[in-house]
Motif scaffolding. Structure first.
Motif, PDB file in Angstrom:
ATOM      1  N   GLU A 130      -6.271  14.283  -9.418  1.00 59.21           N
ATOM      2  CA  GLU A 130      -5.364  13.857  -8.357  1.00 59.21           C
ATOM      3  C   GLU A 130      -5.083  12.365  -8.488  1.00 59.21           C
ATOM      4  O   GLU A 130      -5.964  11.587  -8.831  1.00 59.21           O
ATOM      5  N   TRP A 131      -3.822  11.997  -8.210  1.00 56.56           N
ATOM      6  CA  TRP A 131      -3.409  10.602  -8.291  1.00 56.56           C
ATOM      7  C   TRP A 131      -3.033  10.100  -6.906  1.00 56.56           C
ATOM      8  O   TRP A 131      -2.419  10.816  -6.116  1.00 56.56           O
ATOM      9  N   GLY A 132      -3.381   8.851  -6.634  1.00 56.90           N
ATOM     10  CA  GLY A 132      -3.002   8.228  -5.383  1.00 56.90           C
ATOM     11  C   GLY A 132      -2.619   6.777  -5.601  1.00 56.90           C
ATOM     12  O   GLY A 132      -2.937   6.180  -6.632  1.00 56.90           O
ATOM     13  N   VAL A 133      -1.909   6.214  -4.629  1.00 55.60           N
ATOM     14  CA  VAL A 133      -1.508   4.810  -4.698  1.00 55.60           C
ATOM     15  C   VAL A 133      -1.740   4.164  -3.336  1.00 55.60           C
ATOM     16  O   VAL A 133      -1.328   4.712  -2.304  1.00 55.60           O
ATOM     17  N   ALA A 134      -2.404   3.035  -3.339  1.00 51.55           N
ATOM     18  CA  ALA A 134      -2.526   2.185  -2.157  1.00 51.55           C
ATOM     19  C   ALA A 134      -1.990   0.819  -2.542  1.00 51.55           C
ATOM     20  O   ALA A 134      -2.144   0.386  -3.686  1.00 51.55           O
ATOM     21  N   GLY A 135      -1.343   0.140  -1.617  1.00 50.94           N
ATOM     22  CA  GLY A 135      -0.785  -1.159  -1.958  1.00 50.94           C
ATOM     23  C   GLY A 135      -0.639  -2.042  -0.742  1.00 50.94           C
ATOM     24  O   GLY A 135      -0.468  -1.549   0.379  1.00 50.94           O
ATOM     25  N   VAL A 136      -0.689  -3.341  -0.973  1.00 53.95           N
ATOM     26  CA  VAL A 136      -0.624  -4.329   0.092  1.00 53.95           C
ATOM     27  C   VAL A 136       0.680  -5.116   0.010  1.00 53.95           C
ATOM     28  O   VAL A 136       1.025  -5.634  -1.061  1.00 53.95           O
ATOM     29  N   SER A 137       1.423  -5.191   1.117  1.00 55.89           N
ATOM     30  CA  SER A 137       2.644  -5.981   1.214  1.00 55.89           C
ATOM     31  C   SER A 137       3.655  -5.528   0.142  1.00 55.89           C
ATOM     32  O   SER A 137       4.111  -4.394   0.191  1.00 55.89           O
ATOM     33  N   LEU A 138       3.982  -6.374  -0.830  1.00 52.56           N
ATOM     34  CA  LEU A 138       4.869  -5.948  -1.913  1.00 52.56           C
ATOM     35  C   LEU A 138       4.324  -4.682  -2.576  1.00 52.56           C
ATOM     36  O   LEU A 138       5.083  -3.765  -2.914  1.00 52.56           O
ATOM     37  N   GLY A 139       3.009  -4.621  -2.753  1.00 49.34           N
ATOM     38  CA  GLY A 139       2.396  -3.424  -3.302  1.00 49.34           C
ATOM     39  C   GLY A 139       2.528  -2.230  -2.375  1.00 49.34           C
ATOM     40  O   GLY A 139       2.560  -1.082  -2.822  1.00 49.34           O
ATOM     41  N   GLY A 140       2.623  -2.505  -1.069  1.00 52.42           N
ATOM     42  CA  GLY A 140       2.857  -1.432  -0.107  1.00 52.42           C
ATOM     43  C   GLY A 140       4.262  -0.881  -0.224  1.00 52.42           C
ATOM     44  O   GLY A 140       4.477   0.342  -0.132  1.00 52.42           O
ATOM     45  N   PRO A 158       0.267   2.887   2.111  1.00 52.34           N
ATOM     46  CA  PRO A 158       0.963   1.597   2.182  1.00 52.34           C
ATOM     47  C   PRO A 158       0.370   0.736   3.289  1.00 52.34           C
ATOM     48  O   PRO A 158       0.274   1.157   4.445  1.00 52.34           O
ATOM     49  N   ILE A 159      -0.054  -0.464   2.927  1.00 53.09           N
ATOM     50  CA  ILE A 159      -0.682  -1.395   3.858  1.00 53.09           C
ATOM     51  C   ILE A 159       0.243  -2.597   4.038  1.00 53.09           C
ATOM     52  O   ILE A 159       0.594  -3.265   3.065  1.00 53.09           O
ATOM     53  N   ILE A 160       0.643  -2.873   5.249  1.00 55.47           N
ATOM     54  CA  ILE A 160       1.618  -3.915   5.604  1.00 55.47           C
ATOM     55  C   ILE A 160       2.803  -3.897   4.640  1.00 55.47           C
ATOM     56  O   ILE A 160       3.293  -4.938   4.209  1.00 55.47           O
ATOM     57  N   GLY A 161       3.260  -2.684   4.307  1.00 61.23           N
ATOM     58  CA  GLY A 161       4.425  -2.491   3.455  1.00 61.23           C
ATOM     59  C   GLY A 161       5.519  -1.787   4.246  1.00 61.23           C
ATOM     60  O   GLY A 161       5.315  -1.383   5.390  1.00 61.23           O
ATOM     61  N   CYS A 162       6.695  -1.624   3.644  1.00 63.27           N
ATOM     62  CA  CYS A 162       7.840  -1.051   4.357  1.00 63.27           C
ATOM     63  C   CYS A 162       8.608  -0.087   3.451  1.00 63.27           C
ATOM     64  O   CYS A 162       8.878  -0.403   2.293  1.00 63.27           O
ATOM     65  N   PRO A 163       9.004   1.094   3.974  1.00 63.59           N
ATOM     66  CA  PRO A 163       9.768   2.049   3.179  1.00 63.59           C
ATOM     67  C   PRO A 163      11.278   1.810   3.228  1.00 63.59           C
ATOM     68  O   PRO A 163      12.022   2.402   2.458  1.00 63.59           O
ATOM     69  N   ASP A 164      11.736   0.964   4.156  1.00 65.01           N
ATOM     70  CA  ASP A 164      13.170   0.745   4.358  1.00 65.01           C
ATOM     71  C   ASP A 164      13.525  -0.662   3.887  1.00 65.01           C
ATOM     72  O   ASP A 164      13.403  -1.636   4.649  1.00 65.01           O
ATOM     73  N   TYR A 165      13.983  -0.781   2.638  1.00 66.00           N
ATOM     74  CA  TYR A 165      14.176  -2.106   2.047  1.00 66.00           C
ATOM     75  C   TYR A 165      15.218  -2.935   2.797  1.00 66.00           C
ATOM     76  O   TYR A 165      14.956  -4.078   3.172  1.00 66.00           O
ATOM     77  N   LEU A 166      16.392  -2.368   3.021  1.00 62.22           N
ATOM     78  CA  LEU A 166      17.418  -3.135   3.713  1.00 62.22           C
ATOM     79  C   LEU A 166      17.050  -3.352   5.182  1.00 62.22           C
ATOM     80  O   LEU A 166      17.394  -4.379   5.768  1.00 62.22           O
ATOM     81  N   GLY A 167      16.340  -2.405   5.757  1.00 64.04           N
ATOM     82  CA  GLY A 167      15.877  -2.578   7.125  1.00 64.04           C
ATOM     83  C   GLY A 167      14.914  -3.745   7.257  1.00 64.04           C
ATOM     84  O   GLY A 167      14.774  -4.335   8.337  1.00 64.04           O
ATOM     85  N   LEU A 168      14.258  -4.089   6.170  1.00 62.66           N
ATOM     86  CA  LEU A 168      13.372  -5.246   6.138  1.00 62.66           C
ATOM     87  C   LEU A 168      14.127  -6.514   5.772  1.00 62.66           C
ATOM     88  O   LEU A 168      13.959  -7.567   6.397  1.00 62.66           O
ATOM     89  N   MET A 169      14.981  -6.444   4.744  1.00 66.38           N
ATOM     90  CA  MET A 169      15.585  -7.646   4.179  1.00 66.38           C
ATOM     91  C   MET A 169      16.782  -8.171   4.967  1.00 66.38           C
ATOM     92  O   MET A 169      17.023  -9.381   4.995  1.00 66.38           O
ATOM     93  N   VAL A 170      17.547  -7.295   5.585  1.00 66.40           N
ATOM     94  CA  VAL A 170      18.712  -7.769   6.342  1.00 66.40           C
ATOM     95  C   VAL A 170      18.292  -8.649   7.520  1.00 66.40           C
ATOM     96  O   VAL A 170      18.809  -9.767   7.673  1.00 66.40           O
TER      97      VAL A 170
END
Length: 275
Positions: A130-140, A158-170
């Motif tokens: 099984e594979w998993g990914v954990a990430g912080v901020s940019l890594g999130g 995802p730790i302090i990360g965001c799935p909505d890029y434009l929702g974050l950057m705009v």
């Protein structure tokens, strides 16, 4: 125990318990991805890795844990342009660089999954179950993308990360007085982002087109995070449908843009449940 393996010029660090070398159990391989301006040796990565490996050492599960870390593109040993990792105040291409690095990191995760077993276990001695990914901020951010784009990723933290890029950057651009258009937001780049945006995926659907179905997702965010605010992720996370998988999210009320002990504890406990 730490081992470094070079795959196509990329330093891949793996961390395991002392008992791992003599074990024959299937492996849960978990990437831990660092934040912007950091690297695989950053404290927020190493503290989480240590907590995970120490907990696994005292856990009698069905699988062994192997934690994987590497430097993101343009970070650590791969750094080429320091300005490229900075925000709008110093970097007019902040939107370009953030998106290219986080999507590139997700592609690197898939690349490493393709080759890691062959390098570590050339005679087929062990296998990754099984594979998993954990990430912080940019890594999130990259964790979300990896989970959405590679069906092999079954666990995402995802730790302090965001799935909505434009929702974050705009909102970030607007706060700095930057208009959402050229040159900071080129039309070609916006088209690419919108075509790949997780927020455009049918993530609330139970149909086969939803890439999160059957996956285990733990979201950890800070309630007072000024850099990656929970408000940028909330609609996506609350609407996310994982079907037979598992979805949990914790918003630590007084936490800013940081990895708190509570977040580390939650991530470790989540992994122990699937070992």
């Amino acid at each position: 125990m730490k081992q470094t393996t070079v795959i196509a010029g990329l330093d891949i660090h793996t961390y395991t318990t002392e008992a791992f070398a003599s074990s024959t159990k299937p492996i849960l391989a978990l990437f831990v991805l660092h934040g912007r301006t950091g690297d695989s040796g950053s404290a927020h990565v190493q503290d989480l890795i240590t907590a995970l490996v120490d907990a696994a050492a005292g856990h009698a599960g069905q699988k062994d844990l192997m934690v994987i870390a590497f430097d993101h593109r343009n970070h650590g040993t791969r750094l080429r342009d320091e300005v490229g990792n900075l925000d709008f105040k110093a970097n007019p291409k902040h939107v370009h660089d953030m998106y290219s690095i986080q999507t590139g990191t997700a592609k690197d995760v898939s690349f490493v999954m393709d080759f890691l077993e062959a390098y570590l276990f050339p005679s087929g001695e062990r296998s990754v179950a099984e594979w998993g990914v954990a990430g912080v901020s940019l890594g999130g951010h990259s964790t979300w993308i990896a989970a959405a784009t590679d069906p092999r990723v079954k666990i995402a933290i995802p730790i302090i990360g965001c799935p909505d890029y434009l929702g974050l950057m705009v909102p970030r651009a607007e706060a700095d007085g930057i208009s959402v258009g050229p040159p900071h937001f080129p039309e070609g780049l916006l088209s690419l982002i919108r075509s790949e945006a997780l927020s455009a995926l049918p993530y609330t659907s139970k149909g086969d087109e939803n890439p999160f179905l059957g996956k285990n997702v733990l979201v950890l965010s800070g309630g007072r995070d000024p850099v990656v605010p929970w408000s940028a992720s909330q609609a996506f996370v609350e609407g996310l449908e994982v079907g037979t998988g598992n979805k949990e999210y914790i918003v630590v009320p007084n936490a800013g843009h940081e990895v708190t002990p509570e977040m580390v504890k939650a991530a470790v406990e989540y992994i122990l449940r699937v070992l």
